[in-house]
Design an enzyme around this catalytic site. Structure first.
Site, PDB file in Angstrom:
ATOM      1  N   ASP A 333       0.823  -1.207   0.000  1.00  0.00           N
ATOM      2  CA  ASP A 333       0.000   0.000   0.000  1.00  0.00           C
ATOM      3  C   ASP A 333       0.862   1.263   0.000  1.00  0.00           C
ATOM      4  O   ASP A 333       0.642   2.194  -0.781  1.00  0.00           O
ATOM      5  CB  ASP A 333      -0.919  -0.015   1.227  1.00  0.00           C
ATOM      6  CG  ASP A 333      -2.306   0.532   0.911  1.00  0.00           C
ATOM      7  OD1 ASP A 333      -2.612   0.715  -0.276  1.00  0.00           O
ATOM      8  OD2 ASP A 333      -3.088   0.779   1.855  1.00  0.00           O
ATOM      9  N   ASP A 393      -9.006  -2.341   2.475  1.00  0.00           N
ATOM     10  CA  ASP A 393      -8.892  -1.705   3.785  1.00  0.00           C
ATOM     11  C   ASP A 393      -9.931  -2.245   4.766  1.00  0.00           C
ATOM     12  O   ASP A 393      -9.869  -1.943   5.966  1.00  0.00           O
ATOM     13  CB  ASP A 393      -9.053  -0.186   3.639  1.00  0.00           C
ATOM     14  CG  ASP A 393      -7.983   0.409   2.736  1.00  0.00           C
ATOM     15  OD1 ASP A 393      -6.851  -0.095   2.768  1.00  0.00           O
ATOM     16  OD2 ASP A 393      -8.285   1.366   1.994  1.00  0.00           O
TER      17      ASP A 393
END
Length: 482
Positions: A333, A393
């Protein structure tokens, strides 16, 4: 490069006049726009997009005097266009661009003699303006201040925490049923046929992360083709996930259980109707996915079902696998959000580009929870009219929450791991939104979610002197008695 976002407010000639707002890019070093419409001056729009206004002979002064003029971008500089427009009596210059809007920059001192506002606007918006408002249009420019906080984040927060908490709880219920089935060989065999869980090992975790990296890079370079593949996969997976979620609820209702027999198999009629409903929901979303007024609601429902089913189905065998998965995806990420801008030609983050649709592509990836921004601003028009949270997420920390819930069931620890990890996830989400509000730029949510959940889970295990069991997971499971 100076690039300030503003709003062009257009008004038609009808009674009452139809109005519509469009995104503009301007340079605040050249001109200061009013913050609201009360102090804005309207000008009649003269459409001269047939010219680029690089030469004074391209448009007569009679068409430009005291008007807002829109011309095509062309090859000459903004300064040259502005001086020609101003010398012809224009009061506002709009430059239409068929490509993505970019910053307007030139030497500030060169513009000291230019007094009219200069702004960049999408050519498609000019076309839309004529279609919606007609040929007689009055326009003005203004730049409302950015809101300190967008309350759509609260909705995103509630959806994310609800999904993670429910997914973890559902995984725990499945684990409890598995452990109860151990005592009965017949029930164990029935349970094994129903069970559809997939267990991640450290090797499959690493392979999964490598696939994620490759897929993201392929999407960046071949977005306009692969986006339709992702949309198709999402429709199929979300329909199946919605069916699994609703079937679990319907299974608890002791009514309407009539069955039909086909091919030596029996199936409940209500499940046939449920399957048809779930397929219809996915098809309706696919057809109307670009309808911003309501399609986001259906996408979020399908997305929540997808995340719930993923969290429940995919089992992490131990805390070690959780640490490897969350740690690698954290690096993934951060790399694709913060590091790739130094690699790409246009200085843009690969993650942000793919999430928003590279190069202004109208098709967006359906791998996010979308909620319309509740605070109106220029960013709503120019960037994204929605607040977004990626499925990853939710799913990635959700797998840890699910493992904590299953460990609670295995050790009869009164849900202390599950509750602590869920609270840590909520705290990580709040921290993400705080940093987002302060930095005014996209954030890799896992940068805050992963440390919060991993550290909290570790502290609980250490405090309860169960770290060894928690780390090795299922290898420490012993006979469970109901």
């Amino acid at each position: 490069v100076a690039a300030d976002e503003g709003i062009l407010h257009a008004s038609g000639s009808g009674v009452p006049p139809a109005t519509k707002d469009y995104c503009i890019i301007y340079n605040s070093n050249w001109v200061s726009l009013p913050k609201n419409l009360d102090n804005a001056t309207f000008r009649t729009l003269e459409n001269l997009t047939s010219t680029v206004l690089c030469n004074p002979s391209e448009a007569p002064s009679s068409l430009m005097k005291d008007k807002a003029v829109v011309v095509m971008r062309g090859n000459c500089t903004f300064l040259e266009k502005a001086r020609i427009a101003q010398s012809s009596g224009a009061k506002m210059l709009l430059i239409a661009s068929k490509s993505r809007l970019s910053g307007i920059s030139d030497n500030k001192t060169d513009f000291e003699d230019v007094t009219l506002p200069v702004a960049l606007i999408r050519y498609n918006d000019i076309v839309d303006m004529q279609l919606v408002l007609g040929n007689e249009v009055n326009v003005t420019l203004y730049a409302p201040p950015l809101p300190e906080f967008d309350y759509s984040m609260v909705v995103i927060f509630l959806i994310a925490v609800f999904t993670v908490a429910l997914g973890g709880y559902w995984s725990g219920v499945a684990e409890l049923e598995n452990l109860k089935a151990v005592a009965s060989p017949g029930e164990r065999e029935t349970r094994r046929k129903k069970e559809e869980n997939v267990t991640f090992t450290p090797v499959t975790v690493i392979l999964f992360v490598v696939i994620c990296c490759v897929m993201l890079v392929l999407l960046y370079f071949f977005y306009k083709w692969l986006v339709y593949v992702i949309i198709s996969v999402f429709c199929l997976a979300s329909a199946m996930s919605l069916y699994n979620c609703l079937a679990a609820l319907i299974g608890e209702i002791p009514y309407g259980q009539c069955r039909i027999t086909c091919c030596n198999k029996t199936i409940e009629v209500r499940l046939i109707f449920l399957a048809a409903f779930c397929i219809a929901a996915a098809v309706v979303w696919a057809v109307f996915r670009n309808e911003d007024r309501w399609a986001w609601i259906l996408q979020d429902i399908l997305g929540v079902a997808f995340c719930l089913n993923f969290i429940k189905t995919l089992k992490m065998p131990n805390f070690k696998s959780c640490v490897i998965l969350l740690g690698l995806l954290l690096l993934y990420d951060v790399f694709f959000v913060f590091i790739t801008p130094f690699i790409t030609k246009n200085g843009a983050s690969i993650m942000v580009e793919v999430a928003a649709g590279p190069f202004g592509n109208s098709e967006k990836l359906p791998v996010v929870i979308r909620v319309p921004r509740l605070e109106y601003s220029a960013s709503t028009l120019c960037d994204l009219p929605f607040s977004l949270l990626g499925f990853g997420d939710i799913i990635v920390p959700g797998l840890l929450v699910a493992y904590c819930r299953r460990f609670d069931v295995q050790t009869r620890s009164s849900s202390v791991y599950y509750i602590s990890c869920t609270i840590a996830y909520a705290v990580g989400m709040v921290l993400t939104f705080v940093v987002l509000a302060l930095m005014k730029m996209g954030q890799p949510a896992l940068l805050y979610l992963v440390p919060c959940t991993l550290i909290t889970s570790s502290l609980v295990a250490w405090r309860r002197k169960e770290m060894k069991k928690f780390w090795k997971g299922s290898s420490y499971q012993v006979g469970w008695m109901p």
